[in-house]
Design an enzyme around this catalytic site. Structure first.
Site, PDB file in Angstrom:
ATOM      1  CD  GLN A 186      -1.567  -2.275   2.009  1.00 23.04           C
ATOM      2  OE1 GLN A 186      -0.379  -2.578   2.145  1.00 23.04           O
ATOM      3  NE2 GLN A 186      -2.547  -2.987   2.546  1.00 23.04           N
ATOM      4  CG  ASP A 236      -7.135  -3.655  -4.187  1.00 22.14           C
ATOM      5  OD1 ASP A 236      -7.670  -4.359  -5.052  1.00 22.14           O
ATOM      6  OD2 ASP A 236      -6.831  -4.075  -3.054  1.00 22.14           O
ATOM      7  NE  ARG A 291      -8.453  -6.930  -3.954  1.00 21.33           N
ATOM      8  CZ  ARG A 291      -7.603  -7.432  -3.069  1.00 21.33           C
ATOM      9  NH1 ARG A 291      -7.696  -8.691  -2.700  1.00 21.33           N
ATOM     10  NH2 ARG A 291      -6.649  -6.671  -2.552  1.00 21.33           N
ATOM     11  CD  GLN A 319      -1.533  -3.264  -2.250  1.00 18.17           C
ATOM     12  OE1 GLN A 319      -0.480  -3.889  -2.292  1.00 18.17           O
ATOM     13  NE2 GLN A 319      -2.503  -3.582  -1.407  1.00 18.17           N
ATOM     14  CG  ASP A 320      -4.038   0.585  -1.678  1.00 16.83           C
ATOM     15  OD1 ASP A 320      -4.646  -0.183  -2.447  1.00 16.83           O
ATOM     16  OD2 ASP A 320      -3.982   0.415  -0.445  1.00 16.83           O
TER      17      ASP A 320
END
Length: 565
Positions: free
Chosen positions: A357, A401, A469, A379-380
């Site tokens: 993250q 994500d 997701r 990520q993020d």
């Protein structure tokens, strides 16, 4: 906590009536007991609580009004929000003891500080909701309803955000349990506001008012912009965003690393934000790489920040979860104050895929607009945490994500670049975090291009990539009128873990194109659908979904309220 995908796993207002009872015990309802719960109270309370998901908590919280024959819907809504506010304040007061000695750990201390900020934001939103309900000057029911929903949505997001980033599972569970009453009561308050029309009917009120008020149309129907544009973008902001020549703009502050401006850092320009600002605070950030962690705080409202281009004016950072930071604190740039607008700027986090993250841009600002901007990470990358947000002509890149949060966000006419992740990782474009079905939040990607980066292109079929997701039970994401590249797996969407949220989420696709847009091989989940009705898809356009006709026109960014033009 939101994890890495590896191998597919993953003020107070004086209320007109006395409110004496707070729901201090968590109540979970079963469908068999709902009628029994409502049958034990007055008809008025039963009517108010009928649409809620936590009926016993609702009945308990409104008990003092049960025998008040003079109470009108406004009294019940005030009571529901007031009790929620009291319960959240009580939960907030207990967080210190829950964290306890664990704050000696650096990351835990960060998490507690984040929680303090987030919970104070939530309390402020509830107080604002109380004020709006009690404001006799507002008669337009639809406008009032949309604003209250927006604030209550954010209250849930802030509570969830506090819990999610705590690294210790036991401590995380204690916090979650501590917020349970407040979360359920917030969901109930949203349900009541969502069902105001039915409630008015139950009270035999024929006009949309809170009890005797006359309706007044606040929108100037003679102004065509009211129908053409989202209403939060003023004409002056439209000029700012639409200006083709930045030299024509007159900024309040100029930032330049080479000393040619008033300030050398963006942070210093924000420190000069005037106390009694009227209108916009315009900051021009000249070309350069600004290695500083920026927070446009809650009190710095209506900031307009523009640069020389998304690859020329760049805010950068490299904090990551793996480096010992909470997800919130990894953000290179955080926009908190309402009405934030950015144009021609870049935001990046260079921690790389191994940092896990690592947020480039975090946005809480309500009515936020990003035009011709770039957000790069892995990520993020983009944390659309809360409130209403609009992105146009942007580039957003990442792996896992990389667009996530629990806001009402529309991303229009933008390029979403899926990057090469670490070995054995899978790519997810979105992870929306809607916790309760009463929330009106969601993520809409409209008329965008979803493509692989150059490094991923040769191995794109070996690295499974998905549209999203479900981070939370009622995750809601709509991909519409977009071009989807062949990198997207035929199934389209990926489970979070097992059957979690597959029946309760809302994932939809409408009128997409490109080699990855075929829906015949998509998941067969109960919550997934292909939209075939144009009117249904219209609900997720900027007008109805963001109340865009009330604010977007003033931002200056080009946009469309309905379908692509």
């Amino acid at each position: 906590m939101k994890g890495v995908v590896v191998g597919g796993v993953s003020i107070i207002l004086v209320v007109g009536v006395c409110i004496g009872l707070i729901a201090s015990v968590a109540h979970k309802n079963s469908s068999d007991s709902e009628k029994d719960v409502l049958s034990t109270t007055s008809k008025s309370v039963a009517a108010i609580c009928a649409p809620t998901d936590f009926k016993q908590a609702c009945v308990d919280s409104l008990g003092a009004l049960a025998n008040n024959e003079s109470a009108v819907p406004k009294d019940f809504i005030q009571a529901a929000i007031h009790v929620t506010l009291q319960e959240l304040q009580a939960a907030f007061n207990k967080t210190g003891s829950i964290f306890g000695d664990a704050v000696s750990d650096k990351t835990i201390k960060m998490a507690k500080d984040d929680c303090d900020d987030l919970l104070q934001y939530a309390i402020d939103e509830l107080q604002a909701s109380l004020s709006m309900v009690g404001d006799s000057e507002l008669h337009n029911m639809q406008e009032r309803e949309a604003e209250i929903k927006n604030w209550l949505n954010a209250v849930i997001s802030f509570q969830e955000s506090c819990v999610d980033q705590v690294p210790q599972p036991q401590l995380r569970q204690q916090l979650s349990d501590g917020f349970l009453n407040a979360s359920q009561l917030t969901s109930n308050a949203l349900a009541i506001v969502n069902s105001i029309s039915q409630i008015l009917t139950a009270f035999n009120l024929t006009s949309l008012n809170f009890g005797g008020e006359s309706n007044r149309q606040l929108m100037d129907e003679s102004n065509p912009d009211d129908k053409k544009y989202p209403s939060w973008v003023s004409s002056s902001d439209r000029k700012l965003l639409g200006s083709q020549n930045n030299a024509q703009l007159t900024p309040n502050a100029v930032v330049a690393k080479d000393g040619s401006g008033q300030y050398k850092t963006i942070g210093d320009a924000l420190k000069a934000y005037p106390k009694n600002l009227q209108g916009r605070y315009v900051i021009y950030v000249k070309a350069g790489i600004y290695d500083e962690y920026i927070i446009v705080d809650k009190n710095q409202v209506n900031v307009f920040m523009y640069g020389d281009g998304p690859r020329k004016t760049m805010v950068t950072g490299k904090r990551s979860n793996r480096g010992g930071y909470t997800t919130t604190d990894t953000a290179s740039f955080s926009a908190i104050g309402d009405g934030f607008i950015a144009k021609a700027m870049g935001f990046q986090n260079t921690a790389g895929p191994e940092g896990h993250q690592a947020v480039a841009l975090r946005v809480i600002s309500d009515r936020a607009v990003f035009y011709n901007c770039r957000m790069d990470g892995y990520q993020d990358t983009l944390y659309v945490q809360a409130h209403r947000q609009f992105y146009r002509n942007c580039v957003i890149s990442g792996t896992v994500d990389f667009i996530f949060g629990d806001s009402s966000t529309i991303i229009q006419n933008s390029k979403l670049i899926v990057r090469k992740p670490m070995d054995n990782q899978q790519n997810l474009v979105t992870a929306h975090g809607r916790k309760f079905q009463q929330e009106t939040t969601g993520l809409v990607i409209q008329n965008c291009h979803i493509v692989p980066e150059q490094a991923l292109f040769p191995v794109r079929f070996k690295v499974p990539s998905y549209l999203g997701r479900p981070w939370k039970e009622y995750s809601r994401t709509v991909i519409m009128e977009s071009t989807i590249g062949d990198l997207i797996h035929p199934a389209g969407w990926l489970e979070w873990e097992g059957n979690f949220a597959l029946d309760t989420l809302y994932y939809a696709e409408y009128a997409n194109r490109g080699p990855g847009a075929a829906t015949n091989g998509r998941v067969k989940w109960k919550g997934y659908k292909v939209i075939t009705n144009r009117n249904e898809a219209l609900l997720f356009t900027a007008g109805p979904f963001l109340q865009g006709q009330t604010w977007l026109a003033g931002s200056g960014a080009p946009f469309f309220l309905g379908f692509r033009q």
